[in-house]
Design a protein around this motif. Sequence first.
Motif: not given
Length: 330
Positions: A17-21, A97-105
């Motif tokens: 399912y798609l949701k706002d985050v 996702s359209t935008e996210r936080i991810a590990p930079a490594a």
Amino acid sequence: MAKAVQFDRVGGPDVLYLKDVEVGQPGPGEARIAQRAVGLNYADTYFRSGIYPVPLPSGIGVEAAGVVTAVGAGVTNVKAGDRVTYTGFTNTLGAYSTERIAPAAPLIRIPDGIDFETAACITMRGLTAAYLMRRIHEFRAGQQILLHAAAGGVGLIVTQWAKLLGLTVIGTTSSPEKAEIARAHGCDHVIGYGEDLAGRVRELTGGVGVDVVFDSVGRDTFMASLDSLKRRGLMVCVGTASGTIEPFDPQILARKGSLYLTRPALADYIADPAEKQALLAELFDHVQSGRIRIEIRKRYALEEAQQAHRDLESRKTIGASVFAIEPEET
């Protein structure tokens, strides 16, 4: 507000399912990414179905490309404004996702001349093809391989790379349309899924068998793949699209010609940063030069995640597929 595809129970495509985050700001060692394209991989279905268990609820997807919009403390490998792509396993889960936080490594700068959609289609698939071609076996010109799912995203890259190495490629496909695509990308011979696989391979190789089999199908083709190998040939199990391979007596390998068997994982071939960079450099060079062509055959919106998974599992997809994300207006 960003949107993300998630699931809170394992099962079929309908659990997605798609949701706002809310995305927030990146912490130490993290980056915020405005995503432009997300890779669709068969491995995504393993997370969704529970073959690869993860804590729930969870995001899904392990490969995407986009623009870094902010970085957290200690991040030096990328900066805001960089075009990046990434792949991994649980450390990058949540790519739908359209935008996210991810590990930079794990983030990889995208070279000039490679667009977001292409990058999202070659990071996981391309690195997989790279280690299969350059690390699994020391190929010599004139050797022969059997490649299952030759018209898939990995299969088309492996076929083209194999031809660059002077190999003969025998591919398998599930339809005449896919057979035509495989041949157009360099496949020398194509065997349909309903044919006598080992018999056809023996016929095409003068009774000898192939040097290496790349089998992404699993349970349904395992024994026939072993029977397609030459004496002391190598069986590479790279997926289980038809289900997990049943337990077997290793003596079978001896009886069928002292065969070798391996079940590799991409993570173990990109764990060393230097090795990962070497594989990436060769991959990007082939793509930028046009020696390896990446054709995106299907684009989905994130809202179509359920349908995308249905298409994957019913073998409707050919080559590379992506979730295309339009940049937000500012």
